[in-house]
Design an enzyme around this catalytic site. Sequence first.
Site, mmCIF file in Angstrom:
data_model
loop_
_atom_site.group_PDB
_atom_site.id
_atom_site.type_symbol
_atom_site.label_atom_id
_atom_site.label_comp_id
_atom_site.label_asym_id
_atom_site.label_seq_id
_atom_site.Cartn_x
_atom_site.Cartn_y
_atom_site.Cartn_z
ATOM 1 N N ASN A 107 -15.904 2.215 -3.080
ATOM 2 C CA ASN A 107 -14.649 2.006 -2.479
ATOM 3 C C ASN A 107 -14.665 2.511 -1.105
ATOM 4 O O ASN A 107 -15.120 3.701 -0.835
ATOM 5 C CB ASN A 107 -13.469 2.371 -3.056
ATOM 6 N N HIS A 109 -12.324 3.802 1.925
ATOM 7 C CA HIS A 109 -10.902 4.124 2.092
ATOM 8 C C HIS A 109 -10.597 4.666 3.675
ATOM 9 O O HIS A 109 -11.653 5.577 4.127
ATOM 10 C CB HIS A 109 -10.411 5.474 1.103
ATOM 11 N N SER A 136 -13.859 7.084 4.449
ATOM 12 C CA SER A 136 -14.731 7.671 3.257
ATOM 13 C C SER A 136 -15.039 6.583 2.276
ATOM 14 O O SER A 136 -14.331 5.870 2.022
ATOM 15 C CB SER A 136 -13.683 8.794 2.579
ATOM 16 N N ASP A 145 -7.791 6.765 -5.032
ATOM 17 C CA ASP A 145 -8.372 7.298 -3.791
ATOM 18 C C ASP A 145 -8.802 8.681 -4.029
ATOM 19 O O ASP A 145 -8.744 9.598 -3.240
ATOM 20 C CB ASP A 145 -7.509 7.278 -2.630
HETATM 21 C C1 GRF Z 1 -10.347 -1.416 5.361
HETATM 22 O O1 GRF Z 1 -9.522 -0.403 6.354
HETATM 23 C C2 GRF Z 1 -10.846 -0.469 4.228
HETATM 24 O O2 GRF Z 1 -11.050 0.714 4.357
HETATM 25 C C3 GRF Z 1 -9.651 -0.630 3.076
HETATM 26 O O3 GRF Z 1 -8.971 -1.655 3.453
HETATM 27 C C4 GRF Z 1 -9.405 -2.403 4.529
HETATM 28 C C5 GRF Z 1 -9.869 -3.421 4.348
HETATM 29 O O4 GRF Z 1 -10.361 -4.256 5.463
HETATM 30 N N1 GRF Z 1 -10.051 -0.321 1.762
HETATM 31 P P1 GRF Z 1 -11.257 -5.523 5.551
HETATM 32 O O5 GRF Z 1 -10.632 -6.660 4.744
HETATM 33 O O6 GRF Z 1 -12.510 -5.149 5.016
HETATM 34 O O7 GRF Z 1 -11.441 -5.988 7.154
#
Ligand code: GRF
Length: 220
Positions: A107, A109, A136, A145
């Site tokens: 993932n 974050h 991260s 998370d």
């Molecule tokens: C990103 O900010 C990511 O860190 C978080 O969700 C958002 C997804 O953005 N987990 P995208 O859909 O990839 O533009």
Amino acid sequence: MKSFVVLISGRGSNLQAIYDAVTSGVITARIAAVISNRADAEGLSIARAAQIPEIIIPAQPGQSREQYDSALIAQIDALQADFIVLAGFMRILSDAFITHFAGRILNIHPSLLPAFKGLDTHRRALAAGCSKHGASVHFVSAELDSGAIVLQAEVEVKPDDDENSLAERVLKTEHVIYPMVIQWYVEGRLMFRDQQLYFDHTPLTEACQWKNQKLVLPQN
Ligand code: GRF
């Protein structure tokens, strides 16, 4: 060649960055499918344009998290995907899902974890007066998370930043570090086994850092 699924719920800018890394050979694995819980996820258009199979699994009224996740598990197992990339998938995953794919879920974050778990990370970082913020990449564990952090990218918070400008700066780094970590995983350089992170077969005790466009490995 390994294959993976990308799970999204929204815009899909990370999916785009990952797809670009696949097409340019930076990631030497195949995207088996893009899965979304929302039929209106903007990111599905990226899958369509790239001719990657798209699978929509909407939550059904009255369905438990476990029931939803068992449908998700069945789809991913049917695709025989080697691992799972969460890219803005806005559902909490059940313990059963995480156990089923133990050590095989990544993932990203938008914060320097463990700071600012959960939502609205940019707003909270600004409200807290942080001078540094970032993103991260981590393995997914049962607690939200909180899985083992692989790589973090730090960005400066500027005095005139608002939520959007900060989010944009963080997102740019996300698009750099996520494909990088995915390729480490694909190459077998990165592993998470028995609650331990390994990089090049050496236990990683701290996260790697992406600073000033350079990779800094922890001094173990
Ligand atoms: C990103 O900010 C990511 O860190 C978080 O969700 C958002 C997804 O953005 N987990 P995208 O859909 O990839 O533009």
